[in-house]
Design an enzyme around this catalytic site. Sequence first.
Site, mmCIF file in Angstrom:
data_model
loop_
_atom_site.group_PDB
_atom_site.id
_atom_site.type_symbol
_atom_site.label_atom_id
_atom_site.label_comp_id
_atom_site.label_asym_id
_atom_site.label_seq_id
_atom_site.Cartn_x
_atom_site.Cartn_y
_atom_site.Cartn_z
ATOM 1 N N LYS A 118 0.850 -1.197 0.000
ATOM 2 C CA LYS A 118 0.000 0.000 0.000
ATOM 3 C C LYS A 118 0.885 1.247 0.000
ATOM 4 O O LYS A 118 1.521 1.574 0.991
ATOM 5 C CB LYS A 118 -0.899 0.048 1.239
ATOM 6 C CG LYS A 118 -1.893 1.204 1.150
ATOM 7 C CD LYS A 118 -2.340 1.730 2.486
ATOM 8 C CE LYS A 118 -1.614 2.964 2.926
ATOM 9 N NZ LYS A 118 -1.769 4.169 2.082
ATOM 10 N N GLU B 140 10.550 2.363 10.161
ATOM 11 C CA GLU B 140 11.465 3.479 9.890
ATOM 12 C C GLU B 140 10.653 4.745 10.087
ATOM 13 O O GLU B 140 9.750 5.037 9.295
ATOM 14 C CB GLU B 140 11.988 3.414 8.447
ATOM 15 C CG GLU B 140 12.919 2.253 8.177
ATOM 16 C CD GLU B 140 14.214 2.319 8.952
ATOM 17 O OE1 GLU B 140 14.593 3.418 9.391
ATOM 18 O OE2 GLU B 140 14.839 1.262 9.131
ATOM 19 N N CYS C 106 13.050 12.298 5.895
ATOM 20 C CA CYS C 106 13.271 11.829 7.263
ATOM 21 C C CYS C 106 14.671 12.194 7.713
ATOM 22 O O CYS C 106 14.937 12.330 8.898
ATOM 23 C CB CYS C 106 13.045 10.332 7.342
ATOM 24 S SG CYS C 106 13.939 9.459 6.070
ATOM 25 N N GLU D 153 9.746 17.042 15.083
ATOM 26 C CA GLU D 153 9.900 16.955 13.629
ATOM 27 C C GLU D 153 8.897 17.879 12.952
ATOM 28 O O GLU D 153 7.706 17.847 13.272
ATOM 29 C CB GLU D 153 9.662 15.509 13.172
ATOM 30 C CG GLU D 153 9.882 15.337 11.687
ATOM 31 C CD GLU D 153 9.677 13.901 11.221
ATOM 32 O OE1 GLU D 153 8.641 13.303 11.558
ATOM 33 O OE2 GLU D 153 10.558 13.393 10.506
HETATM 34 P P1 NAD Z 1 2.279 8.705 7.757
HETATM 35 O O1 NAD Z 1 2.658 7.957 8.984
HETATM 36 O O2 NAD Z 1 1.162 9.656 7.846
HETATM 37 O O3 NAD Z 1 1.890 7.678 6.604
HETATM 38 C C1 NAD Z 1 2.766 6.665 6.137
HETATM 39 C C2 NAD Z 1 1.961 5.557 5.486
HETATM 40 O O4 NAD Z 1 1.156 4.927 6.486
HETATM 41 C C3 NAD Z 1 0.985 6.042 4.405
HETATM 42 O O5 NAD Z 1 0.930 5.086 3.376
HETATM 43 C C4 NAD Z 1 -0.331 6.100 5.165
HETATM 44 O O6 NAD Z 1 -1.460 5.988 4.326
HETATM 45 C C5 NAD Z 1 -0.202 4.895 6.076
HETATM 46 N N1 NAD Z 1 -1.041 4.923 7.282
HETATM 47 C C6 NAD Z 1 -1.577 6.006 7.893
HETATM 48 N N2 NAD Z 1 -2.286 5.616 8.976
HETATM 49 C C7 NAD Z 1 -2.186 4.270 9.060
HETATM 50 C C8 NAD Z 1 -2.674 3.294 9.968
HETATM 51 N N3 NAD Z 1 -3.406 3.622 11.024
HETATM 52 N N4 NAD Z 1 -2.358 1.996 9.754
HETATM 53 C C9 NAD Z 1 -1.585 1.634 8.703
HETATM 54 N N5 NAD Z 1 -1.096 2.519 7.808
HETATM 55 C C10 NAD Z 1 -1.384 3.822 7.984
HETATM 56 O O7 NAD Z 1 3.617 9.409 7.221
HETATM 57 P P2 NAD Z 1 3.795 10.354 5.947
HETATM 58 O O8 NAD Z 1 3.162 11.662 6.243
HETATM 59 O O9 NAD Z 1 3.394 9.625 4.706
HETATM 60 O O10 NAD Z 1 5.383 10.510 5.901
HETATM 61 C C11 NAD Z 1 6.078 11.407 6.698
HETATM 62 C C12 NAD Z 1 6.704 10.709 7.897
HETATM 63 O O11 NAD Z 1 7.472 9.598 7.456
HETATM 64 C C13 NAD Z 1 7.673 11.585 8.648
HETATM 65 O O12 NAD Z 1 7.502 11.421 10.033
HETATM 66 C C14 NAD Z 1 9.041 11.053 8.219
HETATM 67 O O13 NAD Z 1 10.069 11.296 9.136
HETATM 68 C C15 NAD Z 1 8.754 9.608 8.055
HETATM 69 N N6 NAD Z 1 9.741 8.991 7.170
HETATM 70 C C16 NAD Z 1 10.695 8.188 7.735
HETATM 71 C C17 NAD Z 1 11.663 7.606 6.942
HETATM 72 C C18 NAD Z 1 12.714 6.720 7.561
HETATM 73 O O14 NAD Z 1 13.307 5.924 6.827
HETATM 74 N N7 NAD Z 1 12.993 6.803 8.841
HETATM 75 C C19 NAD Z 1 11.650 7.825 5.556
HETATM 76 C C20 NAD Z 1 10.674 8.657 5.021
HETATM 77 C C21 NAD Z 1 9.715 9.223 5.841
#
Ligand code: NAD
Length: 495
Positions: free
Chosen positions: A175, A250, A284, A385
């Site tokens: 997904k 991550e 990130c 963040e």
């Molecule tokens: P997010 O947590 O809002 O969403 C990430 C994914 O999870 C999306 O596909 C979303 O639809 C899904 N999701 C949302 N709620 C869910 C639930 N309850 N159950 C299962 N899946 C769910 O994050 P975002 O806004 O897409 O990305 C930004 C965040 O990602 C930032 O905090 C960033 O630091 C982090 N990030 C971390 C890394 C790393 O490798 N450490 C890399 C990129 C981004």
Amino acid sequence: MPKKYLNYIDGEWCPAESGEWFENRNPARWSEVVGLFPKSDSRDVDRAVKAAKAAFKKWRLVPAPERGAILKTAGDIMVERKEALAQDMTREMGKVLTETRGDVQEAIDTFYYAAVEGRRLFSHTAPSEMRNKMNMSFRIPIGVAGLITPWNFPMAIPSWKSLPALVCGNTVVFKPASDTPLSSEHLVEILTEAGIPPGVMNIVHGGGGSVGTSIVDHPDVNLISFTGSSEIGKQINSRAGAKLKRVSLELGGKNAQIVMDDADLELAIEGTLWGAFGTTGQRCTATSRLILHENIHDKYIEMLLDATSRLTVGDGLDESNKVGPAINEGQRNIVHDYVEIGKKEGAELICGGHPLTDGKNSDGWFYAPTIFSGVTQKMRIFKEEIFGPVLSVIKVKDFAQAVEVHNDCIYGLSSSIYTRNVNNAFRAIRDLEAGITYVNGPTIGAECHMPFGGVKETGNGHREGGWPVYEFYSEIKTVYVDFSEKLQRAQIDNY
Ligand code: NAD
């Protein structure tokens, strides 16, 4: 009418059971709909998991080098399409073309790296304590992998997860983030063209609360790999953990660059610009904190303001622009809220601090590159963040304080130090609490064959990239072969 894209389940492109669609829009030109994607729910996830579970029976028996050969073919296709893929990614995600080309290249690198790992997938052999007996171990696949990804690296992150999962012999239900479904669709299209068998790779589009949770909760999904916010990561960890699923997380970061008074300042400035404002700060690993030695603080700020004033913000498809938009209105609002918080907390706003809404930028979610000086460790803009183009500068008196300030953070993803003092460089490598440390480089710049991930609340100890990810996607089968033709009891007959 915008193009309608589909889920890919059991080798068929298909709409969602709901018959509904969601829009994918261009964050630089919000009136442009990039495509319509199926608004799926638990029914679609269930079909995908059934297909993946059935396909696993055959895929696990395909020799790993043969699985790797499919990935090599897919990598070759991606090389041919690199420019078109980058253009589409900029349209849906906003980051400038130079960066989306890099994102696609990272996927290409990961394809070729995974293809070669198909010929290795090492495990250990060890001598037996008994005579005429051999001990060895093999990597075996786990089953159905549920992969959930964010929007900021729409092709690199899905490839980091799906390709090791596949080469290890797992099948996948994937997904992608609903802000960037097109690049993920392209990734799956390329895999199908390269010959991935039906059911082995499935993509289900939709929201996190519906599709994401259904994947996490599904009893036939054996492992979860998630990249995203710490908040959602913690929820996923407890739900999947309750079912004893293997989980890789991550999560967030609040990365810092340290600049010592013996550093090459011109070089460090280039690193700060790229680290803080590349990808509009939506990485990130973005540089969100800048820790400056007091001896160079004022001069560095002057140089930084000058360099930042020359950054052009605008549509990433125009190659003269260096910084694109925020991903959507909500994200830009979060950034602006943090700017207001920083001002109230008493930090000094020395650059930016407002949305860009004029002229060519009026239809997108642009925000001016923003810098706060006089930041203290108590402030929220130091601790939390932001995920946008906001840099918090803090002054320190020496190396020891720089390390202390750096480590005063709940996250521990990436870190950077600019110094010409070799002893301080090695002390930093040893003492900075982070999964990654760059010496004389910015906080960003991962390479696919090196482990990637963080300590503290950035994750749960797993790594993407490099060899460790292959350990995550496989289990160990230990084998003893006794050719003594008699019962040999370990620990008993030999003592
Ligand atoms: P997010 O947590 O809002 O969403 C990430 C994914 O999870 C999306 O596909 C979303 O639809 C899904 N999701 C949302 N709620 C869910 C639930 N309850 N159950 C299962 N899946 C769910 O994050 P975002 O806004 O897409 O990305 C930004 C965040 O990602 C930032 O905090 C960033 O630091 C982090 N990030 C971390 C890394 C790393 O490798 N450490 C890399 C990129 C981004």
